[in-house]
Design an enzyme around this catalytic site. Structure first.
Site, PDB file in Angstrom:
ATOM      1  N   GLU A   1     -64.658 -32.564   2.754  1.00 28.45           N
ATOM      2  CA  GLU A   1     -65.038 -32.372   1.342  1.00 28.45           C
ATOM      3  C   GLU A   1     -66.502 -32.756   1.199  1.00 28.45           C
ATOM      4  O   GLU A   1     -66.900 -33.471   0.280  1.00 28.45           O
ATOM      5  CB  GLU A   1     -64.199 -33.259   0.430  1.00 28.45           C
ATOM      6  CG  GLU A   1     -62.719 -33.034   0.514  1.00 28.45           C
ATOM      7  CD  GLU A   1     -61.948 -34.018  -0.349  1.00 28.45           C
ATOM      8  OE1 GLU A   1     -62.122 -35.243  -0.190  1.00 28.45           O
ATOM      9  OE2 GLU A   1     -61.188 -33.546  -1.201  1.00 28.45           O
TER      10      GLU A   1
ATOM     11  N   ARG B   1     -60.914 -28.122 -13.305  1.00 25.68           N
ATOM     12  CA  ARG B   1     -60.861 -28.754 -14.620  1.00 25.68           C
ATOM     13  C   ARG B   1     -59.539 -28.507 -15.328  1.00 25.68           C
ATOM     14  O   ARG B   1     -59.383 -28.864 -16.500  1.00 25.68           O
ATOM     15  CB  ARG B   1     -62.048 -28.280 -15.460  1.00 25.68           C
ATOM     16  CG  ARG B   1     -63.370 -28.818 -14.871  1.00 25.68           C
ATOM     17  CD  ARG B   1     -64.600 -28.195 -15.460  1.00 25.68           C
ATOM     18  NE  ARG B   1     -64.668 -28.381 -16.895  1.00 25.68           N
ATOM     19  CZ  ARG B   1     -65.156 -27.451 -17.718  1.00 25.68           C
ATOM     20  NH1 ARG B   1     -65.578 -26.284 -17.243  1.00 25.68           N
ATOM     21  NH2 ARG B   1     -65.217 -27.687 -18.993  1.00 25.68           N
TER      22      ARG B   1
ATOM     23  N   GLU C   1     -53.887 -39.830  -3.244  1.00 26.69           N
ATOM     24  CA  GLU C   1     -55.164 -40.011  -2.554  1.00 26.69           C
ATOM     25  C   GLU C   1     -55.685 -41.433  -2.746  1.00 26.69           C
ATOM     26  O   GLU C   1     -55.614 -41.981  -3.847  1.00 26.69           O
ATOM     27  CB  GLU C   1     -56.179 -38.978  -3.076  1.00 26.69           C
ATOM     28  CG  GLU C   1     -57.515 -39.049  -2.369  1.00 26.69           C
ATOM     29  CD  GLU C   1     -58.404 -37.830  -2.627  1.00 26.69           C
ATOM     30  OE1 GLU C   1     -57.920 -36.809  -3.168  1.00 26.69           O
ATOM     31  OE2 GLU C   1     -59.595 -37.926  -2.280  1.00 26.69           O
TER      32      GLU C   1
ATOM     33  N   HIS D   1     -55.130 -37.102  -7.332  1.00 29.35           N
ATOM     34  CA  HIS D   1     -55.711 -38.399  -7.661  1.00 29.35           C
ATOM     35  C   HIS D   1     -54.725 -39.097  -8.579  1.00 29.35           C
ATOM     36  O   HIS D   1     -54.360 -38.526  -9.618  1.00 29.35           O
ATOM     37  CB  HIS D   1     -57.043 -38.230  -8.376  1.00 29.35           C
ATOM     38  CG  HIS D   1     -58.097 -37.566  -7.538  1.00 29.35           C
ATOM     39  ND1 HIS D   1     -59.364 -37.297  -7.994  1.00 29.35           N
ATOM     40  CD2 HIS D   1     -58.061 -37.128  -6.249  1.00 29.35           C
ATOM     41  CE1 HIS D   1     -60.062 -36.721  -7.021  1.00 29.35           C
ATOM     42  NE2 HIS D   1     -59.298 -36.588  -5.955  1.00 29.35           N
TER      43      HIS D   1
ATOM     44  N   ASP E   1     -68.033 -43.140  -5.063  1.00 33.76           N
ATOM     45  CA  ASP E   1     -67.431 -41.827  -4.809  1.00 33.76           C
ATOM     46  C   ASP E   1     -68.452 -40.691  -4.813  1.00 33.76           C
ATOM     47  O   ASP E   1     -68.353 -39.758  -5.613  1.00 33.76           O
ATOM     48  CB  ASP E   1     -66.306 -41.553  -5.816  1.00 33.76           C
ATOM     49  CG  ASP E   1     -65.520 -40.298  -5.456  1.00 33.76           C
ATOM     50  OD1 ASP E   1     -65.752 -39.721  -4.377  1.00 33.76           O
ATOM     51  OD2 ASP E   1     -64.670 -39.896  -6.280  1.00 33.76           O
TER      52      ASP E   1
END
Ligand code: FE
Ligand code: FE
Ligand code: ZN
Length: 276
Positions: free
Chosen positions: A255, A36, A141, A106, A223
């Site tokens: 992942e 975060r 990504e 990202h 996602d």
């Protein structure tokens, strides 16, 4: 075969290396700081030195660090954008402790600004952060296209790369769940998808793979990652992916929703299906 998963960085580099080896991994990913955002842990020189020696002895060639999820270089909020720019610059400094590795991020979510402004802001941020002397390759990504995500197709990634000045510092990380959710049929037409990637972006930019199954059907833009073989992509297609000539020598990072024992099992399953 270079394969590994996301590991906790809380105990430092050497512990990540040892953890990787304990589950049969030869690469790994970790968050450069809390997913975060926020402050990053201090990097200890002797930990890094011990890690680099250990990595060499255990054939760990590439690590694929991951920027925090909250890093948004094209936020509609200028403060969020400034914060993201600072984190990017700081993370790239930190990456140089372990030379020649990958740093994946990202591209961002443009809010209501529109894709074009998003692409401009992302590439401007990259142009101010990338340095000719850096040894790290920064990876964009491929995204699932959830909400206002930039990088929802190969064209958007190409548009960013086009605007980046130091092109030898930039690459792409191919997330199998994301491209599937983004509408690229890697189950029925893997060759076609990769030909398209080559035509639009260029395979020379393809540096790493996030290997995930998907909880949702093609083109769902959701996602949500699934365990290997348990989602809509399926084991057969994932075996084709790891053996594909354009992908087989890249680092594969899992992942998938797993604890360490689950990752160890997936790594051994995939190794046993990797054609030598
Ligand atoms: Fe990611
Ligand atoms: Fe990913
Ligand atoms: Zn994802």
């Amino acid at each position: 075969m270079q394969i590994g998963c996301h590991l906790s960085s809380s105990k430092g580099y050497l512990e990540m290396g040892k953890c990787a080896v304990s589950i049969g991994a030869t690469t790994f990913a970790f968050f450069t700081r809390n997913p975060r955002g926020g402050t990053a842990k201090e990097i200890k020189k002797d930990d890094v030195e011990a890690y680099l020696k250990y990595a060499e002895e255990h054939n760990i060639k590439k690590i694929v660090a991951h920027a925090p999820y909250t890093l948004n270089l094209c936020s509609a909020d200028a403060n969020v954008r400034r914060f993201a720019n600072r984190i990017l610059i700081d993370d790239l400094k930190r990456m140089e402790y372990t030379p020649n590795q990958y740093y994946n991020f990202h591209p961002g979510s443009h809010g209501k600004q529109g894709t074009e402004i998003g692409i401009e802001q992302i590439s401007e941020a990259l142009n101010s952060a990338l340095k000719p002397e850096q040894t790290t390759t920064v990876l964009l990504e491929t995204m699932a296209g959830k909400g206002t995500e930039v990088g929802r197709n190969f064209e958007e990634l190409r548009a960013i790369i086009d605007r980046v000045e130091l092109k030898d510092k930039i690459g792409v990380c191919f997330d199998t769940c994301h491209v599937w959710d983004g509408g690229y049929d890697i189950v029925n037409n893997l060759d076609g998808v990769l030909e398209n990637f080559d035509k639009i972006i260029g395979l020379k930019y393809l540096c790493a793979v996030h290997l995930n199954d998907s909880m949702n059907p093609l083109d769902s833009h959701k996602d949500r990652h699934h365990k290997i073989g348990q989602g809509y992509i399926g084991l057969e297609s994932i075996i084709r992916i790891i053996n594909h000539e354009s992908l087989r020598n890249l680092p594969f990072i899992l992942e998938t929703p797993n604890e360490l024992d689950g990752y160890a099992a997936e790594i051994s399953l995939l190794r046993s299906n990797y054609k030598i």
